[in-house]
Design a protein around this motif. Sequence first.
Motif, PDB file in Angstrom:
ATOM      1  N   ASN A  56     -24.053  29.391  10.486  1.00 14.39           N
ATOM      2  CA  ASN A  56     -24.151  28.330   9.480  1.00 14.39           C
ATOM      3  C   ASN A  56     -25.491  27.609   9.534  1.00 14.39           C
ATOM      4  O   ASN A  56     -25.835  26.843   8.629  1.00 14.39           O
ATOM      5  CB  ASN A  56     -23.000  27.320   9.640  1.00 14.39           C
ATOM      6  N   ARG A  95     -17.829  28.471  13.122  1.00 17.85           N
ATOM      7  CA  ARG A  95     -16.547  27.947  13.636  1.00 17.85           C
ATOM      8  C   ARG A  95     -15.956  26.927  12.666  1.00 17.85           C
ATOM      9  O   ARG A  95     -14.759  26.682  12.670  1.00 17.85           O
ATOM     10  CB  ARG A  95     -16.739  27.324  15.012  1.00 17.85           C
ATOM     11  N   LEU A 154     -15.796  30.575  19.134  1.00 18.08           N
ATOM     12  CA  LEU A 154     -15.824  31.270  20.430  1.00 18.08           C
ATOM     13  C   LEU A 154     -14.900  30.651  21.466  1.00 18.08           C
ATOM     14  O   LEU A 154     -14.697  31.223  22.532  1.00 18.08           O
ATOM     15  CB  LEU A 154     -17.253  31.321  20.977  1.00 18.08           C
ATOM     16  N   ASN A 166     -24.535  35.654  18.170  1.00 13.69           N
ATOM     17  CA  ASN A 166     -25.610  34.655  18.166  1.00 13.69           C
ATOM     18  C   ASN A 166     -25.119  33.272  18.591  1.00 13.69           C
ATOM     19  O   ASN A 166     -25.875  32.498  19.162  1.00 13.69           O
ATOM     20  CB  ASN A 166     -26.200  34.601  16.745  1.00 13.69           C
ATOM     21  N   TYR A 197     -27.027  26.460  31.216  1.00 10.84           N
ATOM     22  CA  TYR A 197     -27.333  27.290  30.038  1.00 10.84           C
ATOM     23  C   TYR A 197     -27.993  28.604  30.484  1.00 10.84           C
ATOM     24  O   TYR A 197     -27.589  29.698  30.054  1.00 10.84           O
ATOM     25  CB  TYR A 197     -28.262  26.512  29.086  1.00 10.84           C
ATOM     26  N   VAL A 209     -37.581  28.813  19.343  1.00  9.57           N
ATOM     27  CA  VAL A 209     -37.424  28.665  17.896  1.00  9.57           C
ATOM     28  C   VAL A 209     -37.007  27.237  17.525  1.00  9.57           C
ATOM     29  O   VAL A 209     -36.093  26.668  18.143  1.00  9.57           O
ATOM     30  CB  VAL A 209     -36.347  29.664  17.394  1.00  9.57           C
ATOM     31  N   THR A 232     -34.971  24.825  16.184  1.00  8.85           N
ATOM     32  CA  THR A 232     -33.588  24.676  15.698  1.00  8.85           C
ATOM     33  C   THR A 232     -33.024  23.397  16.291  1.00  8.85           C
ATOM     34  O   THR A 232     -33.680  22.741  17.114  1.00  8.85           O
ATOM     35  CB  THR A 232     -32.708  25.848  16.187  1.00  8.85           C
TER      36      THR A 232
HETATM   37  N1  LIG Z   1     -33.748  28.114  19.637  1.00  7.76           N
HETATM   38  C1  LIG Z   1     -34.315  28.726  20.688  1.00  7.76           C
HETATM   39  O1  LIG Z   1     -35.481  28.469  21.062  1.00  7.76           O
HETATM   40  C2  LIG Z   1     -33.543  29.764  21.454  1.00  7.76           C
HETATM   41  C3  LIG Z   1     -34.183  30.410  22.520  1.00  7.76           C
HETATM   42  C4  LIG Z   1     -33.500  31.413  23.202  1.00  7.76           C
HETATM   43  C5  LIG Z   1     -32.215  31.752  22.819  1.00  7.76           C
HETATM   44  N2  LIG Z   1     -31.619  31.071  21.790  1.00  7.76           N
HETATM   45  C6  LIG Z   1     -30.268  31.496  21.409  1.00  7.76           C
HETATM   46  O2  LIG Z   1     -30.258  31.782  20.015  1.00  7.76           O
HETATM   47  C7  LIG Z   1     -28.935  31.580  19.484  1.00  7.76           C
HETATM   48  C8  LIG Z   1     -28.999  30.657  18.278  1.00  7.76           C
HETATM   49  O3  LIG Z   1     -29.482  29.397  18.728  1.00  7.76           O
HETATM   50  P1  LIG Z   1     -30.083  28.296  17.736  1.00  7.76           P
HETATM   51  O4  LIG Z   1     -31.323  27.821  18.367  1.00  7.76           O
HETATM   52  O5  LIG Z   1     -30.080  28.781  16.354  1.00  7.76           O
HETATM   53  O6  LIG Z   1     -28.994  27.144  17.935  1.00  7.76           O
HETATM   54  P2  LIG Z   1     -28.284  26.144  16.910  1.00  7.76           P
HETATM   55  O7  LIG Z   1     -29.184  25.824  15.769  1.00  7.76           O
HETATM   56  O8  LIG Z   1     -27.767  25.050  17.773  1.00  7.76           O
HETATM   57  O9  LIG Z   1     -27.081  27.025  16.355  1.00  7.76           O
HETATM   58  C9  LIG Z   1     -26.041  27.405  17.186  1.00  7.76           C
HETATM   59  C10 LIG Z   1     -24.940  27.996  16.347  1.00  7.76           C
HETATM   60  O10 LIG Z   1     -23.868  28.367  17.222  1.00  7.76           O
HETATM   61  C11 LIG Z   1     -22.683  27.759  16.724  1.00  7.76           C
HETATM   62  N3  LIG Z   1     -21.686  27.513  17.746  1.00  7.76           N
HETATM   63  C12 LIG Z   1     -21.725  26.660  18.804  1.00  7.76           C
HETATM   64  N4  LIG Z   1     -20.566  26.698  19.473  1.00  7.76           N
HETATM   65  C13 LIG Z   1     -19.779  27.611  18.848  1.00  7.76           C
HETATM   66  C14 LIG Z   1     -18.469  28.092  19.048  1.00  7.76           C
HETATM   67  N5  LIG Z   1     -17.677  27.634  20.030  1.00  7.76           N
HETATM   68  N6  LIG Z   1     -17.986  29.034  18.206  1.00  7.76           N
HETATM   69  C15 LIG Z   1     -18.739  29.508  17.181  1.00  7.76           C
HETATM   70  N7  LIG Z   1     -19.978  29.065  16.930  1.00  7.76           N
HETATM   71  C16 LIG Z   1     -20.482  28.124  17.741  1.00  7.76           C
HETATM   72  C17 LIG Z   1     -23.136  26.479  16.062  1.00  7.76           C
HETATM   73  O11 LIG Z   1     -22.126  25.983  15.201  1.00  7.76           O
HETATM   74  P3  LIG Z   1     -22.039  24.399  14.819  1.00  7.76           P
HETATM   75  O12 LIG Z   1     -23.055  24.158  13.745  1.00  7.76           O
HETATM   76  O13 LIG Z   1     -20.637  24.255  14.332  1.00  7.76           O
HETATM   77  O14 LIG Z   1     -22.318  23.630  16.067  1.00  7.76           O
HETATM   78  C18 LIG Z   1     -24.357  27.000  15.335  1.00  7.76           C
HETATM   79  O15 LIG Z   1     -23.979  27.691  14.177  1.00  7.76           O
HETATM   80  C19 LIG Z   1     -28.122  31.032  20.650  1.00  7.76           C
HETATM   81  O16 LIG Z   1     -27.463  32.104  21.297  1.00  7.76           O
HETATM   82  C20 LIG Z   1     -29.180  30.462  21.576  1.00  7.76           C
HETATM   83  O17 LIG Z   1     -28.724  30.368  22.901  1.00  7.76           O
HETATM   84  C21 LIG Z   1     -32.241  30.095  21.099  1.00  7.76           C
END
Ligand SMILES: NC(=O)c1ccc[n+]([C@@H]2O[C@H](COP(=O)([O-])OP(=O)(O)OC[C@H]3O[C@@H](n4cnc5c(N)ncnc54)[C@H](OP(=O)(O)O)[C@@H]3O)[C@@H](O)[C@H]2O)c1
Length: 288
Positions: free
Chosen positions: A11, A42, A80, A106, A206, A241, A243
Motif C-alpha cells: 500500500n 494488511r 503477516l 516485501n 530489525y 530508500v 520511505t
Molecule cells: N527503506 C529502506 O531503506 C529499506 C532498506 C532495506 C530493506 N528494506 C525493506 O524493504 C521492505 C519495504 O520497506 P519500506 O521501506 O517500503 O517500508 P514502509 O514504507 O514502512 O512499508 C512497509 C509495508 O509493510 C506493511 N506491513 C507492516 N506490517 C505488516 C503486517 N503485519 N502485515 C502486512 N503488511 C505489513 C506496511 O503496512 P502499513 O502501511 O499498514 O503499516 C507497509 O505497507 C521491508 O521489508 C523493509 O524491511 C527497506
Amino acid sequence: MAKVALVTGANKGIGYAIVKNLALKYTELQRTQSLTIYLSARNKSLGETSLTELQKELKPQKILSDDGGNVDLKFMRIDLTDEQTMENAKEDLLKNHGGLDILINNAAMAFKGSAFDVNVVRTTFATNFYGTLKLCNYLLPIIRPEGRLINIASSAGRLGILSQELAREFTNDDLDVDGLIALMKKFEDAVEKGTWAEEGWPTNSYGMSKVGVTALTRILARRVNSEGKDILVSACCPGWVRTDMAGPAATLTTDQGAETPVFLALDETTVPQANNGEFWKRCKVAQW
Ligand SMILES: NC(=O)c1ccc[n+]([C@@H]2O[C@H](COP(=O)([O-])OP(=O)(O)OC[C@H]3O[C@@H](n4cnc5c(N)ncnc54)[C@H](OP(=O)(O)O)[C@@H]3O)[C@@H](O)[C@H]2O)c1
C-alpha cells in the motif's frame, strides 16, 4: 496461461513501487501472457486506496487491461500477523488462478530509534521473520514451475553483525527451518536474560529479523532444488530508500528501491540452477 504475482505490504513505500514497476517492466518485455498483480496490504482501506491511486497513475501508459494492455491490478488482504489471511490468500489464488507465479515478500516493520528489549525483538520477529516464514509455508507450494520467490531482506541483516561462530551456524548448509527457528529463539532468550552481547549477538532486533529472512531464503532454495522444482528463490536488499521506514535522509527513491526485486521477478537469464538462494543488491549477487 495467465501469470499471477503477489506483493505484500504494497500500500506504500517500496512495495507500491514494486507493483508499479512490475507492471511497467512486464509490458516493456512484451510478454504475450497477461499478468495479474495483487497489491496486498494488511489494511483493506489503505490497500484499496493505493490500488485506485496506482490505476490512475498508470492510466496514461495504457498498460492495464481496461486500457487495452495485458496487466491487471487487484487487491488482496494479507496481514503477516494473521494466519487466517494467509490461508484465505492461498484459497483465493488456487480458486481464481490455479496457483501463483511470483511472490514478493516485501512487508515488514521496524521500531523507530534505538528501542531494544525482548518485547521489541518478539514484535519485530512476529512480522518480519515468522510472518514471512508462514506466508512462504502457505504460498511456496502453489508457486508454479518457472516461478519466483523473492524475499526483501536488508543489508542491516548482514552476517557481519554476528560473531563468527554464530555466522557459521546461520550459513551452515545443513540448517533447516527448525534449526533456524531454534537460532532465532536463542537470540530472543539471550535478550531476555541480558546475555546477548557476550554470546555474540547484535543489539539489533530489525537486523536479526532480516538475518532470519536471508537464512530462510537459502533454506527454501535448497528445498526447491532438492525437490527438483524450477523456482528461483532469492533474497535482496533494496538499498537505502526514502520511505516511512527509512526516513527522508535515505538516498534512493522508491522506484530505485524496486529495481532489484523487479529484476529478480522478471529477468530470464537469472535461473534457479545457477542462482538459487543468493543475496542480491543493485541487481547483482552480493555478499550476505
Ligand atoms: N527503506 C529502506 O531503506 C529499506 C532498506 C532495506 C530493506 N528494506 C525493506 O524493504 C521492505 C519495504 O520497506 P519500506 O521501506 O517500503 O517500508 P514502509 O514504507 O514502512 O512499508 C512497509 C509495508 O509493510 C506493511 N506491513 C507492516 N506490517 C505488516 C503486517 N503485519 N502485515 C502486512 N503488511 C505489513 C506496511 O503496512 P502499513 O502501511 O499498514 O503499516 C507497509 O505497507 C521491508 O521489508 C523493509 O524491511 C527497506
